[in-house]
Design a protein around this motif. Structure first.
Motif, short mmCIF file in Angstrom:
data_model
loop_
_atom_site.label_atom_id
_atom_site.label_comp_id
_atom_site.label_asym_id
_atom_site.label_seq_id
_atom_site.Cartn_x
_atom_site.Cartn_y
_atom_site.Cartn_z
N VAL A 116 0.70 -1.24 -0.04
CA VAL A 116 -0.05 0.00 0.20
C VAL A 116 0.93 1.19 -0.08
O VAL A 116 1.89 1.30 0.82
CB VAL A 116 -0.82 0.10 1.18
CG1 VAL A 116 -1.76 1.26 1.28
CG2 VAL A 116 -1.78 -1.10 1.03
N PRO A 117 0.47 2.32 -0.70
CA PRO A 117 1.34 3.43 -0.90
C PRO A 117 1.64 4.08 0.60
O PRO A 117 0.85 4.16 1.62
CB PRO A 117 0.36 4.47 -1.40
CG PRO A 117 -0.56 3.55 -2.31
CD PRO A 117 -0.68 2.37 -1.64
N ALA A 118 2.85 4.83 0.90
CA ALA A 118 3.15 5.06 2.23
C ALA A 118 2.42 6.41 2.68
O ALA A 118 2.20 6.54 3.87
CB ALA A 118 4.68 5.51 2.31
N GLY A 119 2.08 7.26 1.52
CA GLY A 119 1.40 8.21 1.80
C GLY A 119 1.96 9.60 2.16
O GLY A 119 1.51 10.81 2.53
N GLY A 120 3.40 9.73 2.15
CA GLY A 120 4.12 11.12 2.17
C GLY A 120 4.00 11.22 3.85
O GLY A 120 3.81 10.47 4.67
N ASP A 121 4.32 12.77 4.04
CA ASP A 121 4.61 13.08 5.50
C ASP A 121 3.52 13.74 6.22
O ASP A 121 3.40 13.86 7.05
CB ASP A 121 5.85 14.10 5.48
CG ASP A 121 7.31 12.96 5.15
OD1 ASP A 121 7.17 11.76 5.68
OD2 ASP A 121 8.12 13.50 4.67
#
Length: 271
Positions: A116-121
């Motif tokens: 699943v995408p990490a999603g940035g900060d």
């Protein structure tokens, strides 16, 4: 009465397969899993080290990868039939999902391996497109699984979300940190509730701490123990009675050139 048919499954975000091939060899030799699911293989398909993996005893391979990023793989001692025509999630073509039927002595098992995408900060869909992508990805996957027959199926992978209070080192301090924010945890719970059981929490109660990831930023990861449970194994309810054990291989965090994730082992004993 039939003898029980054991099966050992491992999921691991290896964070570069070619870099950590010796670690994979160590895992295969020490734990003797029947199936290994990898995430973040970071290798395009033509360069996948198939010969080296087959030499470890995994003759049956199904993988999808790209250069430097993402990538998922199923390594199996048992024959596999790749699932065809899986969705191209969010139109990205970014190698985050493979699925296969694994032909076990106890019968076929549908297996899905996700990164699943990490999603940035920044946990804001307006200012952070990566976070918006992550939420949309989970929503799309959830909707897709509502239409599938959910029997004798297993989902594994790095979901990049720690959904429960004790899946993180500090619930209060991480509520606004990507991987534990309410928009993420609520969506992951909806995905689980489509028709799956959290196999790790089947063995470890929800009020006990359980982690699979420790940041590289912590100089002494063991002492600080600021972990999160980002890696998951889910099973359909008909498989719960076949679950026989679960181990988080914490010692792998101290292996040479370690991944920041550690392998998760789930054992089955099919009747």
């Amino acid at each position: 009465m039939r003898d029980a048919l054991p099966m050992r499954l491992v999921t691991w975000n290896i964070n570069s397969l070619r870099l950590r091939l010796p670690s994979l060899e160590k895992l295969a030799a020490h734990l003797l899993p029947d199936i290994i699911c990898l995430q973040e293989t970071k290798v395009p398909d033509p360069l996948f080290p198939a010969d080296a993996v087959r030499a470890m005893g995994y003759e049956h391979l199904h993988y999808k990868g790209m250069k430097s990023y993402n990538g998922v793989a199923i390594l199996s001692r048992h024959p596999v039939t790749p699932l065809e025509q899986l969705p191209d999630w969010h139109g990205k073509e970014d190698c985050r999902h493979v699925g296969a039927l694994v032909h076990l002595p106890s019968g076929p098992l549908e297996l899905h391996d996700f990164y699943v995408p990490a999603g940035g900060d920044i946990p804001d869909i307006e200012t952070n497109p990566k976070f918006a992508h992550k939420l949309a990805f989970v929503e799309e996957v959830t909707e897709w699984f509502t239409t599938r027959k959910r029997e004798r199926s297993v989902l594994v992978g790095d979901f990049n979300i720690a959904p429960l209070e004790h899946d993180v080192w500090s619930h209060k301090q991480l509520l606004n940190v990507v991987s534990h924010t309410p928009p993420e945890t609520e969506r992951l719970t909806k995905w689980l509730d489509v028709g799956f059981v959290d196999a790790m929490r089947h063995f470890i109660p929800a009020d006990e701490k359980l982690y699979t990831w420790w940041s590289y930023r912590n100089q002494d990861w063991k002492k600080s123990n600021r972990g999160r449970r980002l890696d998951h194994v889910w099973v359909t309810p008909d498989l719960v009675a076949d679950l026989s054990g679960m181990t988080v291989v914490r010692e792998a965090r101290d292996w040479e050139k370690p991944s920041d994730h550690v392998p998760v082992v789930v054992d089955f004993s099919f009747s």
